[in-house]
Design a protein around this motif. Structure first.
Motif, PDB file in Angstrom:
ATOM      1  N   GLY A   1       0.786  -1.245   0.000  1.00 48.47           N
ATOM      2  CA  GLY A   1       0.000   0.000   0.000  1.00 48.47           C
ATOM      3  C   GLY A   1       0.811   1.285   0.000  1.00 48.47           C
ATOM      4  O   GLY A   1       0.342   2.301   0.510  1.00 48.47           O
ATOM      5  N   LEU A   2       2.011   1.247  -0.590  1.00 46.92           N
ATOM      6  CA  LEU A   2       2.816   2.477  -0.656  1.00 46.92           C
ATOM      7  C   LEU A   2       2.478   3.269  -1.918  1.00 46.92           C
ATOM      8  O   LEU A   2       2.086   2.683  -2.929  1.00 46.92           O
ATOM      9  N   TYR A   3       2.675   4.566  -1.859  1.00 46.52           N
ATOM     10  CA  TYR A   3       2.475   5.411  -3.042  1.00 46.52           C
ATOM     11  C   TYR A   3       3.786   5.420  -3.815  1.00 46.52           C
ATOM     12  O   TYR A   3       4.729   6.109  -3.439  1.00 46.52           O
TER      13      TYR A   3
ATOM     14  N   ARG B   1       4.724   6.503  -6.697  1.00 45.87           N
ATOM     15  CA  ARG B   1       5.190   7.691  -7.417  1.00 45.87           C
ATOM     16  C   ARG B   1       5.897   8.664  -6.474  1.00 45.87           C
ATOM     17  O   ARG B   1       6.606   9.550  -6.913  1.00 45.87           O
ATOM     18  N   LEU B   2       5.628   8.512  -5.194  1.00 46.87           N
ATOM     19  CA  LEU B   2       6.209   9.437  -4.208  1.00 46.87           C
ATOM     20  C   LEU B   2       7.526   8.889  -3.662  1.00 46.87           C
ATOM     21  O   LEU B   2       7.814   7.700  -3.778  1.00 46.87           O
TER      22      LEU B   2
ATOM     23  N   ARG C   1       5.809  11.127   5.329  1.00 45.17           N
ATOM     24  CA  ARG C   1       5.274  12.463   5.664  1.00 45.17           C
ATOM     25  C   ARG C   1       3.739  12.448   5.594  1.00 45.17           C
ATOM     26  O   ARG C   1       3.062  13.010   6.449  1.00 45.17           O
ATOM     27  N   PHE C   2       3.214  11.782   4.556  1.00 45.99           N
ATOM     28  CA  PHE C   2       1.762  11.705   4.400  1.00 45.99           C
ATOM     29  C   PHE C   2       1.128  11.043   5.625  1.00 45.99           C
ATOM     30  O   PHE C   2       0.151  11.538   6.188  1.00 45.99           O
ATOM     31  N   TYR C   3       1.722   9.926   6.043  1.00 48.38           N
ATOM     32  CA  TYR C   3       1.145   9.233   7.188  1.00 48.38           C
ATOM     33  C   TYR C   3       1.328  10.019   8.487  1.00 48.38           C
ATOM     34  O   TYR C   3       0.474   9.980   9.366  1.00 48.38           O
TER      35      TYR C   3
ATOM     36  N   ARG D   1      12.197   7.779  -5.585  1.00 45.41           N
ATOM     37  CA  ARG D   1      10.846   7.267  -5.791  1.00 45.41           C
ATOM     38  C   ARG D   1      10.770   5.817  -5.325  1.00 45.41           C
ATOM     39  O   ARG D   1      11.652   5.012  -5.666  1.00 45.41           O
TER      40      ARG D   1
ATOM     41  N   ARG E   1       6.314   2.961   8.009  1.00 47.72           N
ATOM     42  CA  ARG E   1       5.176   3.866   7.854  1.00 47.72           C
ATOM     43  C   ARG E   1       4.076   3.562   8.868  1.00 47.72           C
ATOM     44  O   ARG E   1       3.489   4.469   9.455  1.00 47.72           O
TER      45      ARG E   1
ATOM     46  N   ASP F   1       8.188  11.246   1.425  1.00 50.38           N
ATOM     47  CA  ASP F   1       6.817  11.747   1.263  1.00 50.38           C
ATOM     48  C   ASP F   1       5.776  10.730   1.719  1.00 50.38           C
ATOM     49  O   ASP F   1       4.724  11.105   2.257  1.00 50.38           O
TER      50      ASP F   1
END
Lengths: 316, 245
Positions: free
Chosen positions: A95-97, A99-100, A107-109, A140, A156, A104
């Motif tokens: 479940g990682l993004y 593209r980021l 940071r999002f979490y 990335r 995360r 990041d």
């Protein structure tokens, strides 16, 4: 945080009672009852489609039970799902993004859990340094190996210091070195903190190594529950493994009928017997030698968790 | 709650800006709408209903390109369930994704309009600056925003059920591309005095009548926006979205 028990910390991190989930007339969970004490690594084992992921979804309030109920950290999963998710760190698929960058993603979490900018920076640095990826934080995630991604996903889910960690098949697709590193991370974590970890897996060696309590689930029902050692003793039975050549088929056929022999399997040059406790093995060896078999090695052992698992699943 | 909406928007923007096509989209729209259309229309670019109709059409199309990815994209990339397993409230997830798509569409529209005004001033220079009238600008911005929210909310509904981004894009395009022509056509049939007002000229029509016409158009769009947004928020149930995965 809302709690159903007057704010007291529950003894069980998870309490599931008579839980059933039915999707389109298919029973994904069938009257499942289970308690997971706080502060341990609990392994939920089962084949594909056994109901492991559905159990996780119910605990997080992502699927509503058809009957029965589940309590997580003392809160009802149906009425307090938001509060439960607040206290949990979850690893699903991972479940990682992609593209980021790694930074990041973390940071999002940290923003999701309302960490202050300073706290967030400190924890990101601490967790990426811990998993040896701080220098690569700007890259990335899509360029990373599966093992690195999985370790980042673990970092995360820990960013907000959850009370309960849920890992859905965390080592699937990892090479043995990456899997071993992840195992070590989890063991370090449980020693350092007082979290509870719920781990689903098909990997029985992993469960045996990490978990102090395991539950075996199949067709939505709990088939066995206990510490791995106890399950092995109770359900693993006695195994007798003989390596050699020229095993006479007629004799093996006779052995299959013996009351002390639960199962018999000949794979290549290895003959494996599952025996009832107390069955003598010396007469079996004598019979084999008299019948002309050449024996290279024979050993008696208690069945491992895999044997327990297979006997439960195949015994359905 | 608003902190959570901004958090989702932060992530969405980061992901959006990591894709090259976003910049190419911005350049191509600024080129087509801002340069080609401005040269073709001349001074009418800043005051004609035809130009205003593009203020409606462009953001609607731009929202469609982004909103399809909102949930179908997360589902396709296996990040949706992890997102739903966080503490983020459902409303914040929906509003954050919608806000990003609308913001992106409005940014492209504003860029294209800005480039267009610049081109008109260079190409058709009269010594005086050629500007959009306040009424035109305000009315146009209002319509752009409301249309973007309308298409975005409907797009959210489609994206949350779609299995793939491609499926979501096709469904959205099939339904909304024809529909975006309707408000644009209405603008082309505006009453004469309102067309005069758009061009920045004084009109004899009483202010109350102008307010009624403009208010009706804007009011219909606001009502449609609110209804669709409420439906999108209510239909977004974690349990159903997870089971679609």
């Amino acid at each position: 945080m809302m709690s159903d028990n007057g704010g007291q910390k529950p003894r069980n991190a998870i309490h599931i009672e008579d839980l059933s989930v039915v999707f389109h007339e298919r029973r994904a969970l069938d009257h499942l009852t289970l308690d997971v004490p706080a502060g341990i690594i609990f392994g939920l084992l089962g084949p594909n489609g056994a109901g492991k992921t559905t159990t996780i979804r119910v605990l997080l309030g992502l699927v509503h039970p058809s009957s029965g109920h589940a309590h997580v950290l003392g809160m009802d999963s149906l009425t307090h799902s938001q509060d439960i998710r607040q206290q949990c760190g979850v690893l699903l698929d991972p479940g990682l993004y992609e593209r980021l960058s790694a930074e990041d993603n973390l940071r999002f979490y940290s923003r999701i859990w309302h960490l202050s900018a300073r706290e967030s920076t400190e924890r990101i640095q601490e967790s990426l340094t811990h998993i040896g990826l701080w220098e690569r934080r700007k890259e990335r995630v899509s360029t990373w190996s599966r093992g690195m991604k999985q370790r980042l996903a673990i970092a995360r889910l820990l960013i907000h210091h959850p009370e309960l960690i849920i890992l859905d098949e965390p080592t699937t697709g990892l090479d043995p070195i990456a899997a071993a590193a992840l195992h070590q991370d989890l063991l370090d974590l449980i020693q350092r903190t007082r979290v509870t970890i719920l781990l689903t897996t098909h990997n029985l060696t992993e469960a045996e190594k990490l978990c102090s309590l395991v539950g075996i689930i199949n067709a939505g029902t709990l088939r066995a529950l206990g510490p791995p050692g106890e399950l092995r003793e109770r359900l693993g039975g006695m195994r007798f493994e003989i390596s050699g050549r020229n095993f006479p088929p007629e004799l093996l056929q006779q052995w299959r009928q013996l009351p002390g022999v639960l199962s018999l399997q000949l794979q290549g040059s290895v003959l494996t017997l599952a025996l009832r406790p107390g069955t003598a093995t010396a007469p079996l060896l004598t019979q084999l030698i008299q019948a002309g078999a050449e024996i290279q090695e024979a050993r008696r052992y208690t069945g491992n968790l895999e044997d327990v698992f297979l006997s439960i699943i195949e015994g359905q | 709650m608003w902190h959570d909406v901004i958090t989702v928007m932060w992530k969405e923007w980061k992901e959006l800006l990591e894709q090259r096509w976003v910049f190419w989209g911005m350049f191509s729209q600024a080129g087509t709408f801002g340069v080609f259309l401005a040269i073709h229309q001349g001074i009418a670019f800043v005051n004609s209903p035809v130009s205003l109709s593009y203020w409606v059409w462009l953001p609607s199309i731009m929202v469609m390109t982004v909103i399809a990815d909102a949930f179908a994209g997360e589902r396709e990339r296996h990040t949706l369930e992890s997102l739903l397993a966080t503490r983020l409230p459902s409303t914040a997830i929906v509003l954050g994704k919608l806000g990003t798509a609308v913001g992106y569409a409005l940014a492209i529209t504003a860029t294209a309009v800005g480039v267009g005004v610049l081109v008109v001033n260079i190409q058709y220079s009269t010594g005086m600056p050629i500007l959009i009238s306040p009424f035109f600008g305000l009315f146009g911005a209002c319509l752009s925003l409301l249309m973007a929210i309308l298409v975005g909310s409907a797009g959210i509904l489609i994206s949350m059920r779609a299995t793939t981004v491609r499926q979501a894009q096709l469904t959205i395009a099939m339904i909304f591309v024809p529909l975006t022509i309707i408000p644009a056509s209405i603008l082309l049939e505006l009453p004469g005095p309102l067309r005069t007002l758009l061009s920045g000229q004084p009109v004899n029509l009483p202010i109350t009548e102008i307010a009624v016409i403009v208010g009706t158009i804007v009011g219909i769009l606001i009502t449609a926006d609110i209804v669709l947004l409420i439906i999108a928020l209510r239909r977004f149930r974690r349990s159903e979205v997870v089971l679609e995965s």
